[in-house]
Each structure stands twice: as structure tokens, then as C-alpha cells.
Motif scaffolding. Structure first.
Motif, PDB file in Angstrom:
ATOM      1  N   THR A 102       0.899  -1.309   0.016  1.00 34.11           N
ATOM      2  CA  THR A 102       0.017   0.077   0.161  1.00 34.11           C
ATOM      3  C   THR A 102       0.725   1.318  -0.119  1.00 34.11           C
ATOM      4  N   CYS A 103       2.284   1.042   0.289  1.00 41.16           N
ATOM      5  CA  CYS A 103       3.074   2.487   0.028  1.00 41.16           C
ATOM      6  C   CYS A 103       4.210   1.929  -0.669  1.00 41.16           C
ATOM      7  N   PHE A 104       4.835   2.828  -1.779  1.00 46.84           N
ATOM      8  CA  PHE A 104       5.880   2.542  -2.592  1.00 46.84           C
ATOM      9  C   PHE A 104       6.717   3.687  -2.281  1.00 46.84           C
ATOM     10  N   LEU A 105       8.084   3.258  -1.833  1.00 53.39           N
ATOM     11  CA  LEU A 105       9.052   4.219  -1.654  1.00 53.39           C
ATOM     12  C   LEU A 105       9.853   4.347  -3.048  1.00 53.39           C
ATOM     13  N   ALA A 123      -0.596   3.516  -9.443  1.00 49.16           N
ATOM     14  CA  ALA A 123      -0.382   3.216  -8.182  1.00 49.16           C
ATOM     15  C   ALA A 123      -1.594   3.988  -7.565  1.00 49.16           C
ATOM     16  N   LYS A 124      -1.657   5.113  -7.936  1.00 53.81           N
ATOM     17  CA  LYS A 124      -2.424   6.374  -7.216  1.00 53.81           C
ATOM     18  C   LYS A 124      -3.940   5.890  -7.357  1.00 53.81           C
ATOM     19  N   GLN A 125      -4.417   5.470  -8.555  1.00 57.91           N
ATOM     20  CA  GLN A 125      -5.714   4.827  -8.591  1.00 57.91           C
ATOM     21  C   GLN A 125      -6.050   3.585  -7.988  1.00 57.91           C
ATOM     22  N   ALA A 126      -4.847   3.037  -7.775  1.00 57.25           N
ATOM     23  CA  ALA A 126      -5.355   1.681  -6.729  1.00 57.25           C
ATOM     24  C   ALA A 126      -5.089   2.065  -5.403  1.00 57.25           C
ATOM     25  N   GLY A 127      -5.136   3.289  -5.100  1.00 53.60           N
ATOM     26  CA  GLY A 127      -5.033   3.962  -3.697  1.00 53.60           C
ATOM     27  C   GLY A 127      -3.686   3.690  -2.907  1.00 53.60           C
ATOM     28  N   SER A 128      -2.656   3.292  -3.745  1.00 54.43           N
ATOM     29  CA  SER A 128      -1.310   3.177  -3.214  1.00 54.43           C
ATOM     30  C   SER A 128      -0.722   4.618  -2.555  1.00 54.43           C
ATOM     31  N   ASP A 129       0.096   4.649  -1.507  1.00 54.96           N
ATOM     32  CA  ASP A 129       0.623   5.808  -1.038  1.00 54.96           C
ATOM     33  C   ASP A 129       2.182   6.052  -1.567  1.00 54.96           C
TER      34      ASP A 129
END
Length: 263
Positions: free
Chosen positions: A8-11, A35-41
Motif C-alpha cells: 500500500t506504500c511504494f518508496l 499506483a495512485k488509482q489503486a489507492g497506494s501511497d
């Protein structure tokens, strides 16, 4: 099969991963949008300490991805925060750019060559012999020595240029001393990232193009490591490396494609 549904979070490393110079790398914008569309931070995590967080935010925005300084964590910022935590009004002799100097000043650190508490080496694209001479003398005299990051080369559109790690080697040859290093893959920048994005280790992944910084960061943090071959690391380097990424893709575009296949 690529299964990253738990992330849920990509660095995200930037140089060699998202862009090279002033050009986005293939599939970078596609991955960020997906990633943003999938709700990822997302947190952009760079070892390049020659620029400020405001510069990187403006650069990403100009390239088509709206970003703010809060979306960026640099090794320079992590270094300033680390020194501030040890000694809030520390005196620092800084080998770095004006942007890095300005960032250090916002932390209340005093930049001086007169009896400093710390010598800090950054990626200094304004490096002069005088700066090196002063730093080496202070380091030889026993002043606490810190480097923002260990990267040996910085990728550009025209090839690689010497980065902070190359200057560490030069200073070691002169003084016999090695610095404490703050940036990837070390715990200080990992702790700064987790304080900014307080997810569990299972929920986080590090994406980057370097084995000895980006993938070592993932290993040290206990998070998923995703290597892209769009920057420094090439396929032949994998067999020689003791650090094994969890996933390897040609670029962010291939990662985006694989993620869509598992949706």
C-alpha cells in the motif's frame, strides 16, 4: 507471478528509476498514475543531496506528476534531521550545494568552518579544492565526519558523474577516515521514511535501480525490494551481487503492466 496486492506504500528512488536528467523513463508516469488509482501511497526517496525537496517537487510536477515537498525525502534532509536530533544548534562545516546549505539552515544548524562540531559531505556539484582541503584538515583533526549518502556515481542523460561515494574514497585516501553515512541503505533514512509513512513492513516496497543502496535499503528495512534495470544496475550485475531483490523489471512501465495483470 507478480503479486504485490499487499503493498500500500511504494518508496521510489528517482534518478535512474523515475527519470534520467530531465526526461521521464519509460512507463514512469503510467506506473505513478496506476499506483495512485489503486489507492497506494507514494514517497520519493532519493540519495541525491545536491537539491532541495522543493526542487524535486517542482521537477516532478513539471514532468507531469503533481508533487509537493512533503512527498520527497532526501538524504540531505535525513542528515540534517539526524544532526539536529543529536545537537539542535550544531556547528557544521558543509561540503555541499547552496540548496543543501539552505536546507540545513532551516533546521537551525550553524554553517561555519570555525570550530565545527561536524563535517558533512554531500553531493556537491559546486565542489572546489578549497572545500576539500578544509574538510580534510578538519577530519584529520578528529571532527565528527558524516556523509549524506554512499552513491559512487550519479546517472545523467550523458553518462555517469562522480557522486558522494567517489568523494568519500578521495577523502579516505587523504585522511584515512570513513564517515558515518545517513542515506540509503542506512537505518537513519529508513527511520525517517517510516516516520513519514507509518505502514507495516509487509505493506511497503522499495523501488530503485541500485543494488547496494535501493535493494540494500529494502533488505535492511525488511520490506519488499523491486529492482528496475533502467539505471545503474544491469542484468549481469545480479549474478555478482550478494543482495537479491524480490522482483526485477526492465523499468516502471513493465512493473505497471505486471500489476495490471494481477488486478
Amino acid at each position: 507471478m507478480t503479486n504485490l496486492s499487499h503493498i500500500t506504500c511504494f518508496l521510489l528512488d528517482m534518478d535512474g528509476t523515475v527519470y534520467l536528467g530531465d526526461k521521464l523513463l519509460p512507463g514512469a508516469l503510467e506506473f505513478l498514475q496506476q499506483a495512485k488509482q489503486a489507492g497506494s501511497d507514494l514517497l520519493f526517496l532519493t540519495n541525491n543531496s545536491s537539491r532541495s525537496t522543493a526542487y524535486y517537487a517542482e521537477k516532478l510536477t513539471r514532468m507531469g506528476w503533481p508533487a509537493s515537498p512533503q512527498d520527497i525525502l532526501t538524504s540531505g534532509m535525513a542528515t540534517a534531521a539526524y544532526i539536529h536530533s543529536l545537537q539542535p544548534k550544531a556547528r557544521v562545516y558543509l561540503v555541499g550545494t547552496q540548496e543543501l546549505a539552505d536546507e540545513f539552515s532551516t533546521w537551525g544548524l550553524i554553517l561555519t568552518s570555525d570550530a565545527p562540531d561536524f563535517v558533512v559531505l554531500g553531493f556537491d556539484t559546486t565542489l572546489t579544492y578549497h572545500k576539500l582541503q578544509t574538510a580534510c584538515q578538519l577530519i584529520t583533526d578528529g571532527v565528527c565526519y558524516i556523509a549524506t549518502h554512499p552513491d559512487i556515481n550519479c546517472p545523467t542523460e550523458t553518462g555517469y558523474i562522480p557522486d558522494c561515494g567517489a568523494m568519500i574514497a578521495l577523502i579516505q585516501a587523504s585522511t584515512g577516515r570513513l564517515p558515518k553515512v545517513i542515506g540509503k541503505p542506512n537505518k537513519e533514512i529508513i527511520e525517517a521514511a517510516f516516520s513519514r509513512k507509518p505502514y507495516s513492513t509487509r505493506q511497503m516496497a522499495m523501488i530503485g535501480d541500485r543494488l547496494y543502496t535501493d535493494m540494500a535499503t529494502a533488505k535492511n528495512a525488511g520490506i519488499t525490494g523491486i529492482l528496475v534495470l533502467s539505471g545503474e544496475t544491469k542484468q549481469e550485475h545480479l549474478a555478482e551481487s550478494p543482495i537479491e531483490p524480490d522482483y526485477v523489471f526492465d523499468n516502471l512501465g513493465e512493473l505497471a503492466y505486471r500489476l495490471r495483470q494481477t488486478e
